[in-house]
Write a protein that holds these residues in place. Structure first.
Motif, PDB file in Angstrom:
ATOM      1  N   SER A  37       0.874  -1.110   0.002  1.00 24.71           N
ATOM      2  CA  SER A  37       0.113   0.050   0.056  1.00 24.71           C
ATOM      3  C   SER A  37       0.947   1.570   0.019  1.00 24.71           C
ATOM      4  O   SER A  37       0.116   2.342   0.027  1.00 24.71           O
ATOM      5  N   VAL A  38       2.059   1.022   0.208  1.00 19.01           N
ATOM      6  CA  VAL A  38       3.301   2.284   0.038  1.00 19.01           C
ATOM      7  C   VAL A  38       3.411   2.763  -1.338  1.00 19.01           C
ATOM      8  O   VAL A  38       3.351   1.995  -2.252  1.00 19.01           O
ATOM      9  N   VAL A  63      11.259   8.572  -4.199  1.00 20.51           N
ATOM     10  CA  VAL A  63      10.500   7.659  -5.221  1.00 20.51           C
ATOM     11  C   VAL A  63       9.037   7.459  -5.003  1.00 20.51           C
ATOM     12  O   VAL A  63       8.620   7.402  -3.834  1.00 20.51           O
ATOM     13  N   ASP A  64       8.470   7.272  -6.182  1.00 16.53           N
ATOM     14  CA  ASP A  64       7.106   6.817  -5.864  1.00 16.53           C
ATOM     15  C   ASP A  64       6.872   5.460  -6.734  1.00 16.53           C
ATOM     16  O   ASP A  64       7.619   5.155  -7.476  1.00 16.53           O
ATOM     17  N   MET A 208      14.169   3.840   4.658  1.00 15.42           N
ATOM     18  CA  MET A 208      13.300   4.246   4.220  1.00 15.42           C
ATOM     19  C   MET A 208      12.405   5.208   5.208  1.00 15.42           C
ATOM     20  O   MET A 208      12.328   4.936   6.299  1.00 15.42           O
ATOM     21  N   SER A 209      12.076   6.539   4.717  1.00 16.55           N
ATOM     22  CA  SER A 209      11.415   7.262   5.473  1.00 16.55           C
ATOM     23  C   SER A 209      10.461   7.834   4.589  1.00 16.55           C
ATOM     24  O   SER A 209      10.230   7.678   3.408  1.00 16.55           O
ATOM     25  N   LYS A 210       9.536   9.147   5.282  1.00 17.44           N
ATOM     26  CA  LYS A 210       8.785   9.790   4.494  1.00 17.44           C
ATOM     27  C   LYS A 210       7.652   8.965   3.824  1.00 17.44           C
ATOM     28  O   LYS A 210       7.427   9.328   2.435  1.00 17.44           O
ATOM     29  N   VAL A 211       7.203   7.961   4.575  1.00 18.85           N
ATOM     30  CA  VAL A 211       6.169   7.289   3.753  1.00 18.85           C
ATOM     31  C   VAL A 211       4.986   7.979   3.304  1.00 18.85           C
ATOM     32  O   VAL A 211       4.576   8.501   4.161  1.00 18.85           O
ATOM     33  N   ASN A 212       4.766   7.605   1.951  1.00 19.61           N
ATOM     34  CA  ASN A 212       3.539   8.211   1.335  1.00 19.61           C
ATOM     35  C   ASN A 212       3.368   9.696   1.245  1.00 19.61           C
ATOM     36  O   ASN A 212       2.496  10.502   0.908  1.00 19.61           O
ATOM     37  N   ALA A 213       4.743  10.384   1.363  1.00 17.34           N
ATOM     38  CA  ALA A 213       4.708  11.934   1.219  1.00 17.34           C
ATOM     39  C   ALA A 213       4.506  12.204  -0.157  1.00 17.34           C
ATOM     40  O   ALA A 213       5.324  11.234  -1.245  1.00 17.34           O
ATOM     41  N   PRO A 214       4.261  13.256  -0.674  1.00 19.92           N
ATOM     42  CA  PRO A 214       4.126  13.380  -2.162  1.00 19.92           C
ATOM     43  C   PRO A 214       5.660  13.627  -2.785  1.00 19.92           C
ATOM     44  O   PRO A 214       6.346  14.283  -2.124  1.00 19.92           O
ATOM     45  N   VAL A 215       5.536  13.134  -3.966  1.00 20.82           N
ATOM     46  CA  VAL A 215       6.809  13.172  -4.718  1.00 20.82           C
ATOM     47  C   VAL A 215       6.736  14.118  -5.884  1.00 20.82           C
ATOM     48  O   VAL A 215       5.733  13.745  -6.846  1.00 20.82           O
TER      49      VAL A 215
END
Length: 225
Positions: A37-38, A63-64, A208-215
């Motif tokens: 779901s990430v 990365v997305d 890994m950090s900033k999970v689901n932050a806009p890219v």
């Protein structure tokens, strides 16, 4: 987006009740499911020592899941370390060295940084590395970069490690740190890679950090060809 000792800077022991820790196999399975779901994250990778087949020494990138990425990397070239900036967008890969402008490169060359196109693929990338921890054993709880985590050890086949650090051809001892709360997403993973042909081997360290932050990534405005 690894890799030697297992002491992690910024980690502090929390004195857990070891008898009450959840099974490592359950934690990595839950984490692997949650990673499906990430949709975006910030990855960093550091390579220490000698890891055969791996050209990069370090890299950072947002990365997305669509394969969009922007970041920088240190890459060895004829024994010298070169710093490059890169953009991956809509199947096009752009690279800029210490001087000059961005140049368009073959998308397949993105894998020389790390597997930008599939590191968030639920069947490849970081998910494959985490799920692939064999003999997963929960050893402790620690705080990593301000996040309370379970520390889990085991081994990972070469294909699992190569999913985050392309070029690795050896199985590795692994330590992963998964969040205590929530869906046990990975915060950090370390892979101890044995040497070959007389080399001492090395370590691949992935965070890994900033999970689901806009890219937000734009193609270079000039110099791309």
């Amino acid at each position: 987006m690894v890799v030697a000792g297992l002491t992690v800077a910024g980690c502090a022991s929390i004195e857990p009740d070891l008898g009450s820790l959840p099974a490592g196999s359950e934690l990595v399975a839950t984490s692997g499911t949650a990673l499906r779901s990430v949709i975006s994250a910030h990855f960093s990778i550091d390579v220490h020592g000698t890891v055969a087949g791996v050209a990069i020494r370090n890299a950072e990138s947002d990365v997305d899941a669509r394969g969009t990425a922007q970041g920088s990397a240190g890459v060895t070239d004829s024994g010298a370390l070169t710093r490059v900036d890169f953009v991956l967008l809509k199947g096009s890969f752009y690279v800029k060295g210490p001087t000059g402008r961005y140049q368009k490169a073959a998308p397949t060359s993105a894998a020389t940084v790390f597997d930008l196109t599939s590191i968030l693929n639920p069947n490849h990338g970081i998910a494959r590395a985490v799920i692939g921890v064999n003999g997963a054993t929960t050893k402790d709880t620690e705080t990593v970069d301000g996040v309370q985590c379970y520390r889990i050890t085991g081994t990972v086949a070469a294909s699992g490690v190569a999913a985050v650090a392309p070029g690795i051809q050896s199985d590795a001892d692994a330590t992963v740190w998964l969040t205590v709360s929530g869906e046990h997403l990975p915060v950090r993973a370390e892979f101890i890679v044995p040497g070959s042909h007389g080399s001492e081997g090395g370590k691949v360290d992935v965070s890994m950090s900033k999970v689901n932050a806009p890219v937000s990534v734009a193609a270079p405005a000039s110099g791309a060809s």
